[in-house]
Design a protein around this motif. Structure first.
Motif, PDB file in Angstrom:
ATOM      1  N   LYS A 167       2.400   7.029  -6.815  1.00 31.22           N
ATOM      2  CA  LYS A 167       1.458   8.039  -7.314  1.00 31.22           C
ATOM      3  C   LYS A 167       2.051   9.441  -7.248  1.00 31.22           C
ATOM      4  O   LYS A 167       1.749  10.301  -8.065  1.00 31.22           O
TER       5      LYS A 167
ATOM      6  N   SER B  89       2.620   1.765  -3.416  1.00 32.40           N
ATOM      7  CA  SER B  89       1.717   2.292  -4.445  1.00 32.40           C
ATOM      8  C   SER B  89       1.422   3.765  -4.216  1.00 32.40           C
ATOM      9  O   SER B  89       1.270   4.536  -5.177  1.00 32.40           O
ATOM     10  N   GLU B  90       1.365   4.190  -2.953  1.00 32.81           N
ATOM     11  CA  GLU B  90       1.123   5.603  -2.644  1.00 32.81           C
ATOM     12  C   GLU B  90       2.315   6.463  -3.067  1.00 32.81           C
ATOM     13  O   GLU B  90       2.149   7.565  -3.598  1.00 32.81           O
TER      14      GLU B  90
ATOM     15  N   LEU C 276       0.836  -1.202   0.000  1.00 31.89           N
ATOM     16  CA  LEU C 276       0.000   0.000   0.000  1.00 31.89           C
ATOM     17  C   LEU C 276       0.874   1.258   0.000  1.00 31.89           C
ATOM     18  O   LEU C 276       0.636   2.187  -0.777  1.00 31.89           O
ATOM     19  N   ALA C 277       1.906   1.265   0.852  1.00 33.39           N
ATOM     20  CA  ALA C 277       2.805   2.422   0.925  1.00 33.39           C
ATOM     21  C   ALA C 277       3.567   2.613  -0.389  1.00 33.39           C
ATOM     22  O   ALA C 277       3.759   3.746  -0.852  1.00 33.39           O
TER      23      ALA C 277
END
Length: 274
Positions: A261, A257-258, A254-255
């Motif tokens: 972005k 992918s953040e 999750l981190a």
């Protein structure tokens, strides 16, 4: 942003030959430093050795035209050992992590003294052999199952001395694509046996920085190192390593992918995200 990048690159190319020469001298000196320490450990404290290693790392990262940014400093322990679990995209990850720890030590006075679980082939390289031994790396023969027992005990003893933290790449090898590989639960064993926290670390921006892609090594790049919220001993001791490894992987993915972005976030004065 572009102007800062231009100034960074201009300064780099102007002093690169000088810095590269100092790096070469420092690496040549590492053999003498190691044998001096081995002969009389009292001559070089752990902090003295890290100061020397951090100097080499800073020059190497500079020569690779790399800016290292740090997130999640608040998640780091206050000068206590921890088990750091990063993802692994490139051999350059080790330099990037050491550069991040050096910056944390300088700017925030957090002394974590990270060392690594490393493949034994590192000892075959003249460039890394003595440097890695100066920071007490734990070497593992991946072809020898019995050696895993010895390495596990060494990791445990190292953390119990309360002088150094341990970094273990939980995927076990480099994953040369923009996703994570299988997480190895056994990598978490040192935390279970020493009661130290597990801190997941996400490295973004080192994919493709390898010998086979030499042109990428000397291109300007921004690498992000994010320290995620720690797993404290009381929170994972009753869980199996498989469950904890799965939880860690989910948080890291999750981190990652953040960051993907918005990789060019603004840096605050203390090195964390603004």
């Amino acid at each position: 942003m572009r102007f800062k990048k231009y100034l960074f690159c201009l300064g780099h190319w102007l002093v690169l030959p000088f810095v590269a020469f100092l790096l070469w001298l420092g690496l040549k000196k590492s053999k003498r430093e190691y044998f001096s320490f081995e002969k009389d450990p009292e001559t070089a404290s752990i902090q003295t050795r890290y100061t020397y290693i951090y100097g080499l790392v800073t020059k190497a990262v500079f020569c690779a035209l790399t800016k290292v940014k740090i997130k999640g400093i608040k998640n780091l322990p206050n000068n206590k050992p921890a088990l750091f679990i990063p993802n692994h995209k490139s051999n350059f990850d080790v330099l990037v992590l050491l550069k991040a720890f050096k910056k944390i030590r300088s700017d925030n006075n957090l002394i974590l003294n990270p060392t690594f679980l490393a493949k034994k082939e590192i000892l075959d390289s003249k460039k890394t052999k003595y440097v890695s031994q100066l920071i007490n790396c734990v070497f593992l023969d991946r072809e020898n199952l019995r050696d895993a027992i010895r390495a596990s005990e060494e990791q445990k003893n190292l953390l119990q001395k309360n002088e150094q933290s341990l970094v273990v790449f939980i995927e076990g090898t480099r994953i040369k694509k923009d996703e994570f590989g299988e997480f190895k639960p056994a990598a978490l064993s040192p935390a279970y046996s020493t009661f130290c926290p597990i801190i997941p670390v996400v490295i973004y921006g080192t994919l493709g920085v390898e010998k086979e892609h030499k042109k990428n090594i000397f291109k300007y790049k921004e690498v992000t190192v994010e320290f995620l919220e720690p797993f404290k001993y009381k929170d994972f001791v009753h869980l199996s390593k498989d469950v904890v490894a799965s939880k860690i992987k989910n948080k890291m993915e999750l981190a990652y992918s953040e960051i993907a972005k918005n990789p060019f976030w603004k840096e605050s004065k203390n090195g964390d995200e603004e």
